[in-house]
Scaffold this motif. Structure first.
Motif, PDB file in Angstrom:
ATOM      1  N   ILE A   1       0.782  -1.287  -0.099  1.00 38.96           N
ATOM      2  CA  ILE A   1       0.070  -0.115  -0.007  1.00 38.96           C
ATOM      3  C   ILE A   1       0.720   1.176   0.080  1.00 38.96           C
ATOM      4  N   TYR A   2       1.954   1.203   0.870  1.00 37.85           N
ATOM      5  CA  TYR A   2       2.715   2.526   0.925  1.00 37.85           C
ATOM      6  C   TYR A   2       3.584   2.664  -0.381  1.00 37.85           C
ATOM      7  N   TYR A   3       3.911   1.607  -0.897  1.00 39.17           N
ATOM      8  CA  TYR A   3       4.569   1.730  -2.243  1.00 39.17           C
ATOM      9  C   TYR A   3       3.642   2.467  -3.303  1.00 39.17           C
ATOM     10  N   PHE A   4       2.513   1.725  -3.523  1.00 40.60           N
ATOM     11  CA  PHE A   4       1.348   2.053  -4.410  1.00 40.60           C
ATOM     12  C   PHE A   4       0.809   3.641  -4.256  1.00 40.60           C
ATOM     13  N   LEU A   5       0.967   4.024  -2.944  1.00 38.94           N
ATOM     14  CA  LEU A   5       0.849   5.381  -2.555  1.00 38.94           C
ATOM     15  C   LEU A   5       1.692   6.313  -3.376  1.00 38.94           C
ATOM     16  N   SER A   6       2.917   5.864  -3.516  1.00 43.55           N
ATOM     17  CA  SER A   6       3.880   6.837  -4.230  1.00 43.55           C
ATOM     18  C   SER A   6       3.941   6.863  -5.574  1.00 43.55           C
TER      19      SER A   6
END
Length: 500
Positions: free
Chosen positions: A127-132
C-alpha cells in the motif's frame, strides 16, 4: 569530447554515491531484520509494487528522450515537458488506486504461507509503495528532462534523496514502525524529491506557464511508452515470480535471495546502467539527425566500455563473494552468509546479460522498436516460470538464482540479435575482439588474485584490510593488462604520441 569525459566522470561519481547509499540501506535492513519472517514478508510484497514503479520510472524516461528531441525550440520542449508532467500524474494516480485495491485483495492470497503478522506487513508494504506511484510518475518526467539535457548528476541526486529518507527512517523509526518504516519513508522521500524538482524546474528555467492538456499527444506518448514500460518491468516481474516460489520454502530464503540480488546488482547499476545512460542522449540525437554512422559507433563503444568496466567486477566478485558477504552483512551467521554468497554467485550470469541488455535497449528504444524487447521480455517471464519449476527440484532454492542467470542470457541474446538485424549490422568483429582482450585481462587478474591470496607472508587477520589489499591489487593488475592487451582503448592518446 573533453566535456563528455567530465560529464561521464561526474555521472560515475554520482552513481557510486547512490549505489553505496543503497548498499548502506540494505546493510541496515540486514542488521535490524536479518533473515526473518518480517524481512521475508517485506521483500516478497515489495516486488509487486516495484513492478509498477519500474514500469513508470524507467519506461517514461526511456520514452521521453526521443519525443523530447523532436522539438527544435526550447519553449516547445518546456511546454511538452510541462504537459507530460500533469498528464502523467493523473494516469499514475489511477494506478495508485488500483494498486491499493490489489494490495488489500490479492496479496494475502498470493502469500498465503505467511502468518497473520507477515500478511499484514506484506499488505501495508504494498500500500505504501502504491501510494507513491503518482509522484514516481512525475519524478520520472523530470528525470527524463534532466538526462535529456545531460544533467545526469542532478537526476541521480534526486534519486539519492529518496534513499537517504529511507535510511533516516530505518535508523530513527525502526522500533516505532518496524520494517514498515522502509516503504513509509520511501513515500515521504518521493514526495520531497518531487517538490525539489518542481522548484528547480520553475526556478532555473523560469517556466510557470500552465499548458492545456493535449490528450492526443499524451495518448501518443503512452502508446509508445506501453511496450517500453512493460519491458522495464519484466525484470521485476521475474523477481516477483522468484519471490512467490521462495515464499513457500524455508524462512529466510526470500530475504537471502534479495540480499544477494541487490549485492550483485551494484556493478550492473554502476557500470552497465551508467554507460547506457551516458550514450542514450548521444544516440537519440544522432538518430534524429539521421547520422547513422555516429549512432552505430556510439552503440559499439557503449558495449565495449561497459564490458571494460564490468568484467573485473564480475570476476572479482565471483572469487571474493564469501568475504564480501561477511563484510557487508556483518550480523549474518556462517550459514546465512554461505546461503547468501551462493545465491550471489549463481546470480552473476544475469549481471553481464542485463548490462549488455541495458545498452542494447537504448538502441532499440531510439529506433522506436520497444516492442522487440517487450516480446523477448514476455517470453523470458514464461521461461523463468518453467526454469524455476525445474531447477528448484534439482538445485533447491539456488535454482531460483540459476534460472535468473540463464533467462537473462537468453533474453539478452534475443534482443541483441534483433538489434543487429534492425540496424543492418554493427562492427561486431571489432566488439568481439575487444571483448576477448578484456576477458584475457580479467583472467590474468583472477590468476594473480589467486596467487596473492596464497602468499603466506600476507596473512591478514582483519578481513577489511585483506579485501582492500586484494581489490587494489586486482585493479592495478587489470589496468596493466588492459594496457597490454587492449592498448588502443585505454591509452589512445599515448598510442598516438608514440606513433609521432
Amino acid at each position: 569530447m573533453k566535456k563528455l569525459s567530465v560529464i561521464s566522470l561526474i555521472l560515475l561519481f554520482a552513481t557510486l554515491i547512490l549505489k553505496f547509499s543503497s548498499m548502506f540501506r540494505d546493510i541496515l535492513i540486514s542488521r535490524f531484520y536479518g533473515l526473518s519472517g518480517d524481512s521475508d514478508a517485506y521483500f516478497a510484497a515489495m516486488n509487486i509494487p516495484n513492478i509498477c514503479i519500474l514500469f513508470l520510472l524507467t519506461g517514461i524516461k526511456e520514452t521521453f528522450l526521443p519525443k523530447y528531441f523532436q522539438f527544435k525550440e526550447l519553449n516547445g520542449k518546456l511546454s511538452y515537458t510541462s504537459m507530460m508532467i500533469r498528464g502523467t500524474f493523473y494516469i499514475a494516480l489511477i494506478g495508485s488506486i488500483i494498486g491499493i485495491l490489489i494490495s488489500l485483495m490479492v496479496i494475502p492470497l498470493l502469500f498465503s504461507s505467511f502468518n497473520q503478522h507477515g500478511k499484514q506487513i506484506a499488505v501495508w508494504t504494498a500500500i505504501y509503495y502504491f501510494l507513491s506511484l503518482g509522484f514516481v510518475g512525475i519524478n520520472s518526467i523530470y528525470e527524463g528532462y534532466l538526462e535529456a539535457n545531460r544533467k545526469f548528476a542532478w537526476s541521480i541526486l534526486s534519486q539519492l534523496i529518496v534513499v537517504l529518507f529511507v535510511i533516516t527512517g530505518l535508523i530513527f523509526f525502526h522500533e516505532e514502525f518496524g520494517i514498515l518504516s522502509i516503504p513509509l519513508f520511501y513515500l515521504i522521500g518521493t514526495i520531497v524529491s518531487f517538490f525539489l524538482k518542481k522548484a528547480g524546474f520553475t526556478y532555473f528555467y523560469r517556466y510557470r506557464e500552465k499548458v492545456s492538456l493535449d490528450w492526443s499527444k499524451i495518448s501518443e506518448f503512452y502508446v509508445s511508452f506501453l511496450p517500453i514500460g512493460l519491458t522495464a518491468a519484466v525484470g521485476q516481474i521475474n523477481l516477483s515470480v522468484d519471490a512467490s516460489y521462495a515464499s513457500h520454502l524455508d524462512e529466510g530464503i526470500v530475504s537471502s535471495f534479495n540480499y544477494a540480488f541487490r549485492l550483485v546488482n551494484i556493478p550492473q547499476a554502476i557500470f552497465g546502467v551508467t554507460v547506457a545512460t551516458m550514450i542514450y542522449p548521444i544516440i537519440a540525437k544522432a538518430f534524429h539527425d539521421k547520422d547513422i554512422l555516429l549512432f552505430k559507433k556510439s552503440m559499439e563503444k557503449g558495449l565495449v566500455y561497459m564490458f571494460l568496466l564490468l568484467a573485473p567486477a564480475i570476476v572479482g566478485m565471483c572469487y571474493l563473494m564469501p568475504e564480501l558477504v561477511k563484510v557487508i552483512y556483518t550480523n549474518f551467521s556462517d550459514s546465512d552468509a554461505a546461503l547468501t554468497s551462493t545465491f550471489a554467485i549463481f546470480f552473476l550470469g544475469s549481471v553481464l546479460a542485463y548490462s549488455i541488455q541495458a545498452v542494447i535497449a537504448k538502441g532499440l528504444y531510439t529506433l522506436d522498436k520497444g516492442s522487440v524487447i517487450l516480446k523477448a521480455g514476455l517470453f523470458s517471464v514464461f521461461l523463468n516460470v518453467g526454469f524455476n519449476f525445474i531447477f528448484v527440484k534439482f538445485f533447491g532454492a539456488y535454482g531460483l538464482a540459476l534460472s535468473s542467470s540463464l533467462v537473462g542470457l537468453i533474453y539478452c541474446s534475443i534482443t541483441f540479435s534483433s538489434f543487429y538485424k534492425l540496424v543492418n549490422r554493427i562492427n561486431l568483429k571489432w566488439v568481439v575482439v575487444h571483448y576477448i582482450k578484456i576477458s584475457l585481462s580479467a583472467i590474468v587478474m583472477l590468476t594473480c588474485l589467486i596467487y596473492l591470496k596464497k602468499v603466506y607472508f600476507f596473512n591478514f587477520t582483519n578481513l577489511y584490510f585483506y579485501l582492500g589489499y586484494i581489490i587494489i591489487g586486482g585493479v592495478l593488475i587489470y589496468t596493466l593488462f588492459v594496457g597490454i592487451f587492449n592498448f588502443n582503448i585505454i591509452y589512445p592518446k599515448i598510442k598516438v604520441r608514440i606513433k609521432k
